[in-house]
Design an enzyme around this catalytic site. Structure first.
Site, PDB file in Angstrom:
ATOM      1  N   HIS A  53     -12.933 -10.443   8.856  1.00  0.00           N
ATOM      2  CA  HIS A  53     -11.602 -10.181   8.298  1.00  0.00           C
ATOM      3  C   HIS A  53     -11.113  -8.753   8.610  1.00  0.00           C
ATOM      4  CE1 HIS A  53      -8.229  -9.843   5.611  1.00  0.00           C
ATOM      5  NE2 HIS A  53      -8.876  -8.995   4.832  1.00  0.00           N
ATOM      6  N   HIS A  77     -10.667  -1.391   4.803  1.00  0.00           N
ATOM      7  CA  HIS A  77      -9.689  -1.603   3.730  1.00  0.00           C
ATOM      8  C   HIS A  77     -10.222  -2.355   2.519  1.00  0.00           C
ATOM      9  CE1 HIS A  77      -8.854  -5.665   5.430  1.00  0.00           C
ATOM     10  NE2 HIS A  77      -8.453  -5.929   4.212  1.00  0.00           N
ATOM     11  N   GLU A  81     -12.747  -1.958  -2.785  1.00  0.00           N
ATOM     12  CA  GLU A  81     -12.437  -3.077  -3.670  1.00  0.00           C
ATOM     13  C   GLU A  81     -13.649  -3.994  -3.872  1.00  0.00           C
ATOM     14  OE1 GLU A  81      -9.388  -4.027  -4.991  1.00  0.00           O
ATOM     15  OE2 GLU A  81      -9.506  -6.197  -5.274  1.00  0.00           O
ATOM     16  N   ASP A  82     -14.362  -4.310  -2.790  1.00  0.00           N
ATOM     17  CA  ASP A  82     -15.343  -5.393  -2.842  1.00  0.00           C
ATOM     18  C   ASP A  82     -16.804  -4.975  -2.720  1.00  0.00           C
ATOM     19  OD1 ASP A  82     -13.243  -7.097  -2.998  1.00  0.00           O
ATOM     20  OD2 ASP A  82     -13.232  -7.646  -0.875  1.00  0.00           O
ATOM     21  N   ASP A 144      -3.171  -7.374   6.823  1.00  0.00           N
ATOM     22  CA  ASP A 144      -4.172  -7.979   5.941  1.00  0.00           C
ATOM     23  C   ASP A 144      -3.653  -9.327   5.443  1.00  0.00           C
ATOM     24  OD1 ASP A 144      -6.418  -8.102   4.051  1.00  0.00           O
ATOM     25  OD2 ASP A 144      -4.963  -7.524   2.508  1.00  0.00           O
ATOM     26  N   ASP A 266      21.932 -21.863  17.481  1.00  0.00           N
ATOM     27  CA  ASP A 266      20.998 -21.060  18.264  1.00  0.00           C
ATOM     28  C   ASP A 266      19.654 -21.753  18.446  1.00  0.00           C
ATOM     29  OD1 ASP A 266      20.533 -20.836  15.638  1.00  0.00           O
ATOM     30  OD2 ASP A 266      20.511 -18.654  15.555  1.00  0.00           O
TER      31      ASP A 266
HETATM   32 MN    MN Z   1      -8.317  -7.801   3.055  1.00  0.00          MN
END
Ligand code: MN
Length: 750
Positions: A53, A77, A81-82, A144, A266
């Site tokens: 990811h 990133h 958090e994880d 993300d 269009d």
């Molecule tokens: Mn993520």
């Protein structure tokens, strides 16, 4: 539809090494190693190792041409958090810039935009704030989200719905405002797949069905254009592309615009990319020479770029067999901006003048943030946000020739405030194309609008403008005016409104207790003094009708608990008006003939008086009824004697008829919305009259039956919330209800 390809670090390195940008390779390698270690044990819902990811997000950012720090932050990133990794570690290893980017993305991820109903506006604002600090945070977040959307099939179904909804309503519009067209379209199309699978497959089917024919058509046009342009003095042969239309773009046109596939102009589109701006106009001339243009479908976004920086010439022309198609003409540089939006700042340094231009590109973020400062209502913020996030704009000229960009449907009020705050405040009327137009007039692109201002230094906006203006900028400036410049008036207005409501609700507390009585409310609305509180009521920041039930409870608890047995038993109550000598409670005279006067239709809760008629019992009027007022003014003793002060009992349960007037901009569905409000409250209504008025407005006179004044106040409040309603008021006392008037209802002609 979905992606399960495996992105490896080798692929990232390949991209970095073949890029024409300079990257700090060792920094990126150590960011990857740190992330790989931190996520070692984790797997995605798809079962793949988690590191795929962050690698995929980094890949997307490399494709956008983002810088080393952004790529490192993308790899890292999710670690804070994880995983056990901390902000301090990142700062030590990768520097404060990377750490700040990761922190920004972590905070964005923790904002649950649509999970808690009442917080949503606040949450969107938090996101915008993070973006204003450093737009790279949002660019990482968008990539993300894009990778998460591409792999959404592996998530549980309720997560899919929530994520898709959030993507469609928040992230895709933000991508659009940042000019990141490709990402916006992919986010929209992926969201659509989960939100309306049927509609999605329907569009895909239409595309498939016409694929071959479409390709042939486009090929023949490309060939003809290339031939015609060969003889023109262009620096190099132009690039001519068939332009694929996004699935969601087509979906919107067909399902929301109620058109069918054949009616969409269009559906067929080609794009011509050249070197210089003069070449763009030259090519436009050639196109119009070859094909007949549909005159109302030419757009010059080169001379007047869209707010998000987009530039191009658009024209729709008729091909052979009368099939219309769209041609977009732009330079290479414009093409990059159209594809990459704000990210082009990093990808192509050459055309960018640096910080100032970046700030200008993000000015809309600041405008929204500014606008919400003066608003207390989260729903209003979200609504203006949605409008403001939509990139559909018009351009209106000042008489001096300055171009003012506004959202579609903007009014002269928005135009005036966009030019200058004082021009807005001092506006008396507006002219568009030389004609005086109403202030709710919808301006059109290309019009010249002139604002005529007052010389009176005290002139300010009208409260009703708040409902007419469309931009949050204008609304917040109007609100701010009422808040500041009119403070003394607001204090008086607020105090009067409050006292009136107290009288109606029979709340009697000594003036000296006010400060304590309201202390909670004052704190909640950050008012430091009673005057502040009155002023907030006066300019509409605090709504009395929302607070009155609470105040009643508080009053009963604090002031009425000890002497609870005294109230209604006492037959004599204070005289309503001193001119009246006798007092009775309505209940006592119920048995004798009591009529409610049709001139003012009193309701339980109104201050009332009774008039002893000759032979028809007692006729009850409101104390603000013009007939009663007229009697007081005449001041004839023998007439005055026939008026009695009367009071309501508290257990009245009969419904009473009353009349209200609603002023609104007429629109399809208005009556439906009004009757829905009535229906929900269990109220029956008749429209007794309806008048079409200037400026597309309509005045509706409605007769309804309610239990008491409190109920009526609540309904009026709800009616005012309906879109396009300007005001909803109880009819003035002189208004006569005509029975059976529903048959006489006049309908506004179209
Ligand atoms: Mn993520």
């Amino acid at each position: 539809m979905t992606e399960d390809r495996v992105v490896t670090f080798d692929m990232i390195m390949e991209k970095i090494l073949t890029s024409d940008k300079q990257y700090e390779i060792t920094k990126i390698i150590s960011a990857y190693q740190f992330a790989a270690k931190a996520h070692e044990e984790q797997r995605r819902s798809s079962g793949q190792p988690y590191i795929i990811h962050p690698l995929s997000v980094a890949e997307l950012l490399l494709e956008l041409g983002m810088d080393t720090d952004t790529v490192c932050a993308a790899l890292l990133h999710d670690v804070v958090e994880d995983t056990p990794a901390t902000d301090e570690q990142l700062r030590e290893l990768f520097g404060k810039d990377v750490a700040a980017l990761v922190d920004g993305v972590t905070k964005l991820t923790q904002i649950p935009v649509f999970r808690q109903d009442q917080k949503k506006a606040e949450n969107v604002l938090k996101m915008l704030l993070a973006m204003e600090n450093d737009v790279r945070v949002m660019i990482i977040k968008l990539c993300d989200r894009l990778h998460n959307m591409r792999t959404l099939q592996f998530r549980p179904e309720h997560k899919q719905q929530l994520t898709a909804y959030e993507t469609m309503n928040v992230y895709a519009p933000i991508a659009g405002r940042l000019g990141m067209k490709k990402i916006q379209e992919e986010l929209e199309t992926l969201s659509l797949y989960y939100l309306d699978p049927y509609g999605y497959s329907e569009i895909v089917r239409m595309f498939e069905k016409s694929k071959e024919e479409r390709q042939q058509f486009i090929e023949s046009i490309k060939k003809r254009l290339a031939e015609a342009l060969r003889n023109e003095p262009l620096r190099q042969p132009p690039e001519i592309q068939g332009r694929p239309k996004s699935i969601y773009g087509m979906y919107k046109k067909i399902f929301k615009g109620h058109r069918n596939f054949d009616q969409v102009y269009d559906k067929y589109a080609v794009r011509i990319i050249v070197d210089t701006v003069p070449e763009c106009y030259l090519v436009l001339g050639v196109v119009h020479h070859l094909y007949k243009p549909l005159m109302d479908r030419i757009k010059d976004w080169i001379a007047r770029p869209k707010e998000n920086g987009y530039q191009s010439l658009h024209t729709t022309v008729l091909g052979r067999e009368g099939i219309p198609f769209e041609v977009q003409i732009r330079t290479r540089e414009m093409h990059r901006t159209a594809e990459y939006g704000i990210a082009a700042h990093w990808k192509y340094k050459e055309g960018i003048q640096g910080k100032d231009q970046m700030e200008e590109k993000l000015s809309w973020v600041r405008e929204i943030l500014e606008a919400q400062k003066t608003s207390d209502d989260p729903d209003e913020i979200l609504n203006t946000l949605k409008i403001d996030l939509s990139p559909d704009t018009i351009i209106v000229m000042t008489p001096k020739g300055d171009a003012i960009t506004l959202p579609v449907d903007a009014t002269p009020i928005d135009f005036a405030y966009k030019i200058h705050t004082q021009i807005g405040h001092k506006m008396t009327f507006a002219r568009a194309e030389g004609k005086i137009v109403p202030l709710d007039y919808k301006l059109q692109t290309g019009q010249i609008c002139e604002i005529i201002t007052s010389k009176d230094p005290n002139k300010g906006p009208n409260r009703a403008w708040m409902n007419i203006a469309r931009t949050s900028e204008a609304k917040s400036k109007i609100r701010a005016w009422f808040k500041k410049e009119n403070r003394q008036d607001n204090i008086i207005a607020g105090k009067t409104m409050l006292e009136k409501e107290f009288r109606r609700s029979r709340i009697h507390i000594p003036d000296t207790d006010y400060e304590e009585f309201f202390s909670d409310d004052m704190k909640r609305h950050s008012c430091n003094s009673l005057d502040d509180f009155y002023a907030s009521i006066g300019y509409g920041g605090v709504s009395i009708s929302k607070l009155i039930p609470k105040w009643k409870d508080r009053y009963m608890k604090l002031y009425r608990s000890e002497d609870a047995e005294t109230p209604e038993e006492q037959p004599i109550v204070q005289p309503v008006e001193q001119q009246v000598t006798n007092q009775i409670i309505l209940d006592e005279i119920r048995d004798c003939a009591v009529k409610f006067a049709q001139c003012c239709n009193p309701l339980q809760g109104d201050d009332i008086v009774g008039f002893v008629t000759r032979g028809h019992g007692l006729s009850v009027h409101r104390t603000d009824c013009i007939n009663y007022r007229a009697m007081l003014a005449r001041d004839i003793p023998e007439e005055r004697e026939r008026w009695l002060a009367v009071q309501w009992t508290d257990h009245n349960s009969a419904k009473m008829r009353t009349n209200i007037e609603i002023l609104a901009y007429d629109r399809v569905g208005l009556m439906f919305d009004i009757s829905a409000v009535m229906k929900e409250s269990g109220i029956s209504m008749n429209v007794s009259q309806s008048h079409g008025m200037k400026g597309g407005r309509v005045l509706l006179m409605i007769s309804l039956e309610v239990l008491n004044k409190t109920q009526l106040t609540a309904i009026l409040e709800r009616l005012r919330q309906i879109r396009s309603v300007i005001s909803a008021e109880r009819a003035s006392s002189s208004y006569q209800y005509v029975s059976g008037a529903e048959n006489k209802t006049k309908k506004r002609g179209k």
